[in-house]
Design a protein around this motif. Structure first.
Motif, mmCIF file in Angstrom:
data_model
loop_
_atom_site.group_PDB
_atom_site.id
_atom_site.type_symbol
_atom_site.label_atom_id
_atom_site.label_comp_id
_atom_site.label_asym_id
_atom_site.label_seq_id
_atom_site.Cartn_x
_atom_site.Cartn_y
_atom_site.Cartn_z
ATOM 1 N N GLY A 84 32.314 34.468 42.969
ATOM 2 C CA GLY A 84 32.289 35.652 42.124
ATOM 3 C C GLY A 84 31.091 36.525 42.450
ATOM 4 O O GLY A 84 30.395 36.315 43.441
ATOM 5 N N GLN A 96 39.548 36.474 44.864
ATOM 6 C CA GLN A 96 40.183 37.096 43.707
ATOM 7 C C GLN A 96 39.371 36.967 42.423
ATOM 8 O O GLN A 96 39.723 37.550 41.408
ATOM 9 N N HIS A 97 38.293 36.207 42.471
ATOM 10 C CA HIS A 97 37.471 36.010 41.286
ATOM 11 C C HIS A 97 36.505 37.179 41.062
ATOM 12 O O HIS A 97 35.859 37.265 40.025
ATOM 13 N N LYS A 122 36.090 40.845 40.235
ATOM 14 C CA LYS A 122 36.867 41.890 39.581
ATOM 15 C C LYS A 122 36.403 43.284 40.017
ATOM 16 O O LYS A 122 35.422 43.438 40.729
ATOM 17 N N ASP A 123 37.127 44.302 39.564
ATOM 18 C CA ASP A 123 36.902 45.677 40.036
ATOM 19 C C ASP A 123 35.464 46.137 39.876
ATOM 20 O O ASP A 123 34.826 46.564 40.840
ATOM 21 N N SER A 124 34.944 46.078 38.665
ATOM 22 C CA SER A 124 33.587 46.572 38.426
ATOM 23 C C SER A 124 32.557 45.773 39.210
ATOM 24 O O SER A 124 31.562 46.320 39.696
ATOM 25 N N GLN A 125 32.792 44.487 39.364
ATOM 26 C CA GLN A 125 31.869 43.633 40.109
ATOM 27 C C GLN A 125 31.885 43.956 41.595
ATOM 28 O O GLN A 125 30.830 43.995 42.247
ATOM 29 N N LEU A 162 42.255 43.922 43.227
ATOM 30 C CA LEU A 162 41.583 45.172 42.906
ATOM 31 C C LEU A 162 42.613 46.290 42.754
ATOM 32 O O LEU A 162 43.659 46.276 43.397
ATOM 33 N N THR A 163 42.283 47.276 41.934
ATOM 34 C CA THR A 163 43.187 48.399 41.742
ATOM 35 C C THR A 163 43.122 49.356 42.931
ATOM 36 O O THR A 163 42.182 49.330 43.725
ATOM 37 N N THR A 192 39.918 51.355 42.759
ATOM 38 C CA THR A 192 38.729 50.631 43.204
ATOM 39 C C THR A 192 38.690 50.527 44.722
ATOM 40 O O THR A 192 37.637 50.726 45.346
#
Length: 250
Positions: A45, A68-69, A71-74, A99-100, A103
Protein backbone atom coordinates in the motif's frame (compact mmCIF):
# COMPACT_ATOMS: atom_id res chain seq x y z
CA UNK A 1 7.30 -9.71 1.62
CA UNK A 2 10.40 -10.31 3.75
CA UNK A 3 12.64 -9.43 0.80
CA UNK A 4 10.64 -6.26 0.14
CA UNK A 5 10.84 -5.22 3.79
CA UNK A 6 14.59 -5.84 3.83
CA UNK A 7 15.00 -3.85 0.62
CA UNK A 8 12.88 -0.99 1.98
CA UNK A 9 14.94 -0.88 5.17
CA UNK A 10 18.25 -0.85 3.29
CA UNK A 11 17.84 1.64 0.44
CA UNK A 12 17.98 4.77 2.60
CA UNK A 13 21.38 3.77 4.01
CA UNK A 14 24.69 5.11 2.80
CA UNK A 15 26.71 2.59 0.74
CA UNK A 16 29.64 0.94 2.47
CA UNK A 17 31.90 1.99 -0.40
CA UNK A 18 31.95 5.24 -2.33
CA UNK A 19 30.13 4.73 -5.63
CA UNK A 20 30.46 7.84 -7.77
CA UNK A 21 28.09 10.54 -6.44
CA UNK A 22 25.50 8.12 -5.02
CA UNK A 23 24.75 8.87 -1.38
CA UNK A 24 22.28 6.03 -0.68
CA UNK A 25 21.58 2.57 -2.01
CA UNK A 26 18.23 3.86 -3.26
CA UNK A 27 19.92 6.30 -5.63
CA UNK A 28 21.45 3.29 -7.42
CA UNK A 29 18.11 1.78 -8.38
CA UNK A 30 17.00 2.27 -11.98
CA UNK A 31 14.27 -0.37 -12.38
CA UNK A 32 11.75 -1.13 -9.62
CA UNK A 33 9.62 -4.11 -10.61
CA UNK A 34 7.02 -5.50 -8.19
CA UNK A 35 5.26 -7.64 -10.79
CA UNK A 36 6.31 -10.99 -9.30
CA UNK A 37 5.98 -10.04 -5.64
CA UNK A 38 3.48 -12.42 -4.07
CA UNK A 39 0.58 -10.82 -2.23
CA UNK A 40 1.27 -7.33 -3.55
CA UNK A 41 -2.43 -6.86 -4.34
CA UNK A 42 -3.20 -6.80 -0.61
CA UNK A 43 0.13 -6.12 1.12
CA UNK A 44 1.70 -3.27 -0.85
CA UNK A 45 0.00 0.00 0.00
CA UNK A 46 0.97 3.64 0.26
CA UNK A 47 2.73 3.11 3.59
CA UNK A 48 4.98 0.43 2.13
CA UNK A 49 5.75 2.07 -1.21
CA UNK A 50 6.13 5.73 -0.22
CA UNK A 51 9.54 5.40 1.53
CA UNK A 52 10.83 3.21 -1.31
CA UNK A 53 9.95 5.71 -4.04
CA UNK A 54 11.30 8.58 -1.94
CA UNK A 55 14.66 6.81 -1.72
CA UNK A 56 14.85 5.64 -5.34
CA UNK A 57 15.59 9.09 -6.70
CA UNK A 58 16.91 7.96 -10.09
CA UNK A 59 14.43 5.21 -10.96
CA UNK A 60 13.53 5.12 -14.66
CA UNK A 61 11.19 2.11 -14.83
CA UNK A 62 8.39 1.33 -12.38
CA UNK A 63 6.18 -1.75 -12.52
CA UNK A 64 3.19 -1.70 -10.15
CA UNK A 65 1.26 -4.50 -11.87
CA UNK A 66 -1.68 -5.67 -9.72
CA UNK A 67 -0.86 -3.34 -6.82
CA UNK A 68 -4.57 -3.00 -6.09
CA UNK A 69 -4.19 -2.05 -2.43
CA UNK A 70 -3.09 1.46 -3.43
CA UNK A 71 -6.21 3.58 -3.86
CA UNK A 72 -6.71 6.66 -6.06
CA UNK A 73 -5.77 9.39 -3.61
CA UNK A 74 -2.81 7.38 -2.36
CA UNK A 75 -1.45 6.73 -5.84
CA UNK A 76 -1.74 10.42 -6.70
CA UNK A 77 0.24 11.25 -3.56
CA UNK A 78 2.96 8.72 -4.45
CA UNK A 79 3.60 10.45 -7.77
CA UNK A 80 2.93 13.98 -6.58
CA UNK A 81 5.26 13.73 -3.59
CA UNK A 82 8.16 12.44 -5.69
CA UNK A 83 9.03 15.00 -8.40
CA UNK A 84 12.03 12.91 -9.46
CA UNK A 85 9.54 10.51 -11.07
CA UNK A 86 8.41 13.33 -13.34
CA UNK A 87 12.02 14.05 -14.24
CA UNK A 88 13.28 10.49 -14.77
CA UNK A 89 10.51 7.95 -15.35
CA UNK A 90 10.39 6.56 -18.91
CA UNK A 91 8.69 3.19 -18.31
CA UNK A 92 5.50 2.69 -16.29
CA UNK A 93 3.35 -0.42 -15.81
CA UNK A 94 0.00 -0.02 -14.05
CA UNK A 95 -1.70 -3.17 -15.34
CA UNK A 96 -4.69 -4.35 -13.29
CA UNK A 97 -4.65 -1.49 -10.78
CA UNK A 98 -7.94 -0.35 -9.26
CA UNK A 99 -7.78 3.30 -10.31
CA UNK A 100 -10.36 5.50 -11.99
CA UNK A 101 -10.00 6.91 -15.47
CA UNK A 102 -9.60 10.37 -13.94
CA UNK A 103 -6.77 9.24 -11.65
CA UNK A 104 -4.93 7.47 -14.46
CA UNK A 105 -5.13 10.65 -16.54
CA UNK A 106 -3.83 12.78 -13.65
CA UNK A 107 -0.86 10.45 -13.12
CA UNK A 108 0.04 10.55 -16.80
CA UNK A 109 0.04 14.36 -16.75
CA UNK A 110 2.73 14.21 -14.05
CA UNK A 111 5.05 12.03 -16.17
CA UNK A 112 5.85 13.85 -19.43
CA UNK A 113 8.96 11.78 -20.22
CA UNK A 114 7.22 8.41 -20.45
CA UNK A 115 8.17 6.36 -23.51
CA UNK A 116 6.57 3.03 -22.60
CA UNK A 117 3.21 2.75 -20.82
CA UNK A 118 1.17 -0.32 -19.87
CA UNK A 119 -2.43 0.14 -18.69
CA UNK A 120 -3.92 -3.27 -19.49
CA UNK A 121 -7.07 -4.37 -17.65
CA UNK A 122 -7.66 -0.97 -16.10
CA UNK A 123 -10.45 1.61 -16.18
CA UNK A 124 -8.58 3.65 -18.78
CA UNK A 125 -11.01 5.55 -21.00
CA UNK A 126 -11.32 8.99 -22.58
CA UNK A 127 -9.62 11.05 -19.84
CA UNK A 128 -6.66 8.70 -19.78
CA UNK A 129 -6.25 8.76 -23.54
CA UNK A 130 -6.71 12.52 -23.67
CA UNK A 131 -3.84 12.87 -21.17
CA UNK A 132 -1.69 10.45 -23.19
CA UNK A 133 -2.29 12.35 -26.40
CA UNK A 134 -1.68 15.79 -24.94
CA UNK A 135 1.20 15.06 -22.54
CA UNK A 136 3.26 12.19 -24.02
CA UNK A 137 4.52 13.28 -27.45
CA UNK A 138 7.56 10.98 -27.18
CA UNK A 139 5.61 7.83 -26.28
CA UNK A 140 6.90 4.79 -28.19
CA UNK A 141 4.73 1.93 -26.95
CA UNK A 142 1.32 1.69 -25.31
CA UNK A 143 -0.52 -1.42 -24.12
CA UNK A 144 -4.26 -1.25 -23.42
CA UNK A 145 -5.14 -4.95 -23.45
CA UNK A 146 -8.67 -5.75 -22.20
CA UNK A 147 -9.58 -2.14 -21.48
CA UNK A 148 -13.34 -2.36 -22.01
CA UNK A 149 -13.93 1.40 -21.97
CA UNK A 150 -11.54 2.27 -24.80
CA UNK A 151 -13.36 3.40 -27.93
CA UNK A 152 -12.54 5.07 -31.24
CA UNK A 153 -12.68 8.53 -29.67
CA UNK A 154 -9.93 7.46 -27.26
CA UNK A 155 -7.73 6.15 -30.07
CA UNK A 156 -8.16 9.40 -31.97
CA UNK A 157 -6.62 11.32 -29.06
CA UNK A 158 -3.65 8.96 -29.01
CA UNK A 159 -3.22 9.03 -32.77
CA UNK A 160 -3.33 12.81 -32.89
CA UNK A 161 -0.85 13.48 -30.09
CA UNK A 162 1.59 10.53 -30.06
CA UNK A 163 3.17 10.76 -33.51
CA UNK A 164 6.32 8.93 -32.35
CA UNK A 165 4.27 5.90 -31.31
CA UNK A 166 5.73 2.69 -32.69
CA UNK A 167 3.48 0.08 -31.07
CA UNK A 168 -0.11 0.06 -29.80
CA UNK A 169 -1.64 -3.07 -28.27
CA UNK A 170 -5.43 -3.23 -28.16
CA UNK A 171 -6.23 -6.92 -27.69
CA UNK A 172 -9.61 -7.39 -26.05
CA UNK A 173 -10.78 -3.78 -26.42
CA UNK A 174 -14.32 -4.81 -27.32
CA UNK A 175 -15.71 -1.31 -27.88
CA UNK A 176 -13.44 -0.61 -30.86
CA UNK A 177 -15.35 -1.49 -34.00
CA UNK A 178 -13.64 0.44 -36.79
CA UNK A 179 -10.36 -0.26 -38.59
CA UNK A 180 -7.77 1.15 -36.19
CA UNK A 181 -4.96 1.29 -38.74
CA UNK A 182 -7.08 3.47 -41.03
CA UNK A 183 -8.04 5.67 -38.10
CA UNK A 184 -4.39 6.12 -37.10
CA UNK A 185 -3.35 6.94 -40.65
CA UNK A 186 -5.90 9.76 -40.75
CA UNK A 187 -3.54 11.49 -38.30
CA UNK A 188 -0.42 10.39 -40.19
CA UNK A 189 0.35 7.98 -37.34
CA UNK A 190 2.11 4.81 -38.52
CA UNK A 191 2.24 2.83 -35.27
CA UNK A 192 2.05 -0.95 -35.46
CA UNK A 193 -1.34 -2.06 -34.15
CA UNK A 194 -1.53 -5.35 -32.27
CA UNK A 195 -4.67 -7.27 -31.42
CA UNK A 196 -2.87 -10.57 -30.82
CA UNK A 197 -1.60 -12.12 -27.62
CA UNK A 198 1.91 -13.37 -28.42
CA UNK A 199 3.67 -10.38 -29.93
CA UNK A 200 5.04 -8.37 -27.01
CA UNK A 201 6.81 -5.20 -28.07
CA UNK A 202 9.80 -5.66 -25.78
CA UNK A 203 10.94 -7.91 -22.95
CA UNK A 204 12.02 -6.99 -19.46
CA UNK A 205 15.63 -7.54 -20.48
CA UNK A 206 15.24 -5.01 -23.31
CA UNK A 207 13.91 -2.46 -20.84
CA UNK A 208 16.71 -3.14 -18.37
CA UNK A 209 19.31 -2.67 -21.10
CA UNK A 210 17.74 0.60 -22.21
CA UNK A 211 17.44 2.18 -18.76
CA UNK A 212 20.77 0.96 -17.38
CA UNK A 213 22.73 4.08 -16.55
CA UNK A 214 24.52 3.23 -13.34
CA UNK A 215 26.14 0.48 -11.34
CA UNK A 216 22.89 -1.28 -10.41
CA UNK A 217 19.58 -2.07 -12.02
CA UNK A 218 17.40 -2.89 -9.04
CA UNK A 219 14.62 -5.35 -9.80
CA UNK A 220 12.32 -6.59 -7.06
CA UNK A 221 10.70 -9.49 -8.89
CA UNK A 222 11.06 -13.21 -9.59
CA UNK A 223 9.50 -14.22 -6.31
CA UNK A 224 10.64 -11.08 -4.52
CA UNK A 225 14.36 -11.57 -5.07
CA UNK A 226 15.65 -8.02 -5.43
CA UNK A 227 19.29 -8.96 -5.68
CA UNK A 228 18.78 -10.74 -8.99
CA UNK A 229 18.73 -7.28 -10.57
CA UNK A 230 22.15 -6.18 -9.38
CA UNK A 231 24.92 -5.73 -11.93
CA UNK A 232 27.82 -6.38 -9.57
CA UNK A 233 30.52 -6.32 -12.24
CA UNK A 234 29.58 -2.74 -13.05
CA UNK A 235 29.81 -1.82 -9.39
CA UNK A 236 33.29 -3.34 -9.23
CA UNK A 237 34.40 -1.38 -12.29
CA UNK A 238 33.06 1.92 -10.95
CA UNK A 239 34.51 1.34 -7.49
CA UNK A 240 37.85 0.51 -9.09
CA UNK A 241 37.68 3.69 -11.18
CA UNK A 242 36.83 5.79 -8.13
CA UNK A 243 39.71 4.22 -6.23
CA UNK A 244 42.15 5.05 -9.02
CA UNK A 245 40.91 8.64 -9.11
CA UNK A 246 41.35 8.93 -5.34
CA UNK A 247 44.90 7.59 -5.60
CA UNK A 248 45.77 10.07 -8.33
CA UNK A 249 44.37 12.92 -6.26
CA UNK A 250 46.73 11.99 -3.48
Amino acid sequence: MSEFNRFSATIAHQPLFKISSHTTYGSLVRNLDLSMLGGRWEKIGHAQLAPVLASCTHVKALDLDLCQHIKDSQMLRLFGDNPHLSENLTHLVLDEVMLTDQTLGAIIRMLPKLKHLHLSETNASYRTCEAIGSCLPDLLSLELTDCDDIGEDCIEKIAEGCLELDYLKLRGCVNIMSDIEDLMLEYDNHATISIGSDDDYETGDDIADEIHNGPFVGVLSRGGNFYEGYHLHDMDEEMSSDSEMSDSDE
